[in-house]
Enzyme design. Structure first.
Site, short mmCIF file in Angstrom:
data_model
loop_
_atom_site.label_atom_id
_atom_site.label_comp_id
_atom_site.label_asym_id
_atom_site.label_seq_id
_atom_site.Cartn_x
_atom_site.Cartn_y
_atom_site.Cartn_z
N GLU A 98 -13.22 95.87 13.45
CA GLU A 98 -12.36 95.72 12.27
C GLU A 98 -10.91 95.53 12.68
O GLU A 98 -10.49 95.99 13.75
CB GLU A 98 -12.46 97.00 11.42
CG GLU A 98 -13.18 96.83 10.09
CD GLU A 98 -12.42 96.02 9.06
OE1 GLU A 98 -11.70 95.06 9.40
OE2 GLU A 98 -12.56 96.34 7.88
N ASP A 99 -10.14 94.89 11.81
CA ASP A 99 -8.71 94.73 12.10
C ASP A 99 -7.95 96.03 11.92
O ASP A 99 -7.18 96.43 12.77
CB ASP A 99 -8.11 93.61 11.22
CG ASP A 99 -8.33 93.81 9.72
OD1 ASP A 99 -9.06 94.74 9.31
OD2 ASP A 99 -7.78 93.01 8.93
N ASP A 102 -7.55 101.56 6.99
CA ASP A 102 -6.48 102.02 6.10
C ASP A 102 -7.02 103.21 5.30
O ASP A 102 -7.10 104.31 5.83
CB ASP A 102 -6.07 100.81 5.24
CG ASP A 102 -4.87 101.05 4.36
OD1 ASP A 102 -4.05 101.90 4.70
OD2 ASP A 102 -4.75 100.38 3.32
N PHE A 151 3.23 98.01 5.86
CA PHE A 151 2.33 96.86 5.75
C PHE A 151 2.60 95.91 6.91
O PHE A 151 3.69 95.41 7.09
CB PHE A 151 2.50 96.14 4.41
CG PHE A 151 1.31 95.29 4.09
CD1 PHE A 151 0.17 95.84 3.54
CD2 PHE A 151 1.32 93.93 4.39
CE1 PHE A 151 -0.95 95.06 3.28
CE2 PHE A 151 0.21 93.14 4.13
CZ PHE A 151 -0.93 93.70 3.57
N ARG A 164 -1.65 85.30 9.61
CA ARG A 164 -2.76 85.69 10.50
C ARG A 164 -2.57 85.15 11.90
O ARG A 164 -3.03 85.72 12.88
CB ARG A 164 -4.10 85.16 9.96
CG ARG A 164 -4.57 85.79 8.67
CD ARG A 164 -6.05 85.42 8.43
NE ARG A 164 -6.48 85.65 7.06
CZ ARG A 164 -6.92 86.82 6.59
NH1 ARG A 164 -6.96 87.87 7.37
NH2 ARG A 164 -7.31 86.94 5.33
P1 IMP Z 1 -9.39 100.00 3.52
O1 IMP Z 1 -10.67 99.89 2.75
O2 IMP Z 1 -8.30 100.61 2.67
O3 IMP Z 1 -9.52 100.74 4.84
O4 IMP Z 1 -8.90 98.51 3.73
C1 IMP Z 1 -9.03 97.85 4.90
C2 IMP Z 1 -8.61 96.41 4.71
O5 IMP Z 1 -7.35 96.31 4.00
C3 IMP Z 1 -8.36 95.79 6.06
O6 IMP Z 1 -9.53 95.24 6.61
C4 IMP Z 1 -7.28 94.78 5.76
O7 IMP Z 1 -7.86 93.55 5.35
C5 IMP Z 1 -6.50 95.36 4.59
N1 IMP Z 1 -5.26 96.04 5.05
C6 IMP Z 1 -4.98 97.36 5.04
N2 IMP Z 1 -3.74 97.61 5.53
C7 IMP Z 1 -3.23 96.40 5.87
C8 IMP Z 1 -1.97 96.00 6.45
O8 IMP Z 1 -1.06 96.78 6.75
N3 IMP Z 1 -1.82 94.66 6.65
C9 IMP Z 1 -2.78 93.73 6.33
N4 IMP Z 1 -3.96 94.08 5.80
C10 IMP Z 1 -4.19 95.40 5.56
MG MG Z 2 -7.01 91.38 4.49
#
Ligand code: IMP
Ligand code: MG
Length: 181
Positions: A98-99, A102, A151, A164
């Protein structure tokens, strides 16, 4: 678009070193297990390419694309599968790439869904981690960098599908997104 970036958080060089270190640890841990490395699109595409080219044990790769229901960039935790895996995962050792972790809601939903398909094991590899934002009980087994609650974009991560392609991780200027995500 350069003025949209308030600063560089993680340089190309630091990314390169960290990814090499992670790949080394993963190669050691997955020795003899022929892992299936799963990239969660799109955010992880660049990390996936760099990581897998440095993994030295036999492995296969696959891709999944998911999107969160709900509006804006806030995760709702309910995930829609846009592209599913090509093959069955029963009995396989999964490494999910995963990237960023969050809230963790997307990943906890996805992992539950994959667990139901009876893989031998599931491990999670996140390039970035925002521990302060966690809502679901998900912990990465492999993590590149813990970052503060800002962010960030670049190295695969987007804001509204842009940025990206940046080779580093930058902090998005609050002017771009109006100070709220
Ligand atoms: P989660 O379900 O809140 O953990 O969301 C994860 C997804 O939100 C990641 O795979 C990203 O696509 C997006 N995301 C969360 N924080 C960031 C950020 O700081 N920059 C860009 N995308 C983010
Ligand atoms: Mg995204």
């Amino acid at each position: 678009m350069k003025e949209s970036i308030a600063g560089i958080l993680i340089s190309e060089e630091r990314i390169r070193d960290k990814v090499a270190e992670m790949a080394q640890t993963i190669s050691r841990d997955f020795e003899g297990r022929d892992p299936l490395v799963v990239s969660v699109l799109k955010g992880s595409y660049m990390f996936m390419a760099d990581l897998t080219r440095r993994i030295t044990v036999p492995c296969t790769i696959d891709f999944m694309a998911v999107s969160s229901y709900g509006s804006g960039s806030k995760s709702s935790g309910e995930v829609k599968i846009i592209k599913d895996l090509d093959r069955k995962i029963e009995g396989r050792h999964l490494l999910i790439v995963e990237d960023i972790l969050d809230s963790g809601l997307t990943l906890s939903y996805l992992m539950e869904l994959l667990r139901a398909r009876n893989p031998a094991s599931i491990s999670l590899c996140a390039f970035l981690n925002k521990p302060d934002r966690r809502k679901a009980d998900v912990r990465p087994d492999y993590c590149g960098f813990d970052i503060p609650d800002a962010f960030v974009v670049g190295y695969g991560l987007d804001y509204d599908e842009h940025f990206r392609n940046l080779p580093y991780v930058g902090i998005l200027a609050p002017e771009v997104y109006g100070g709220k995500e």
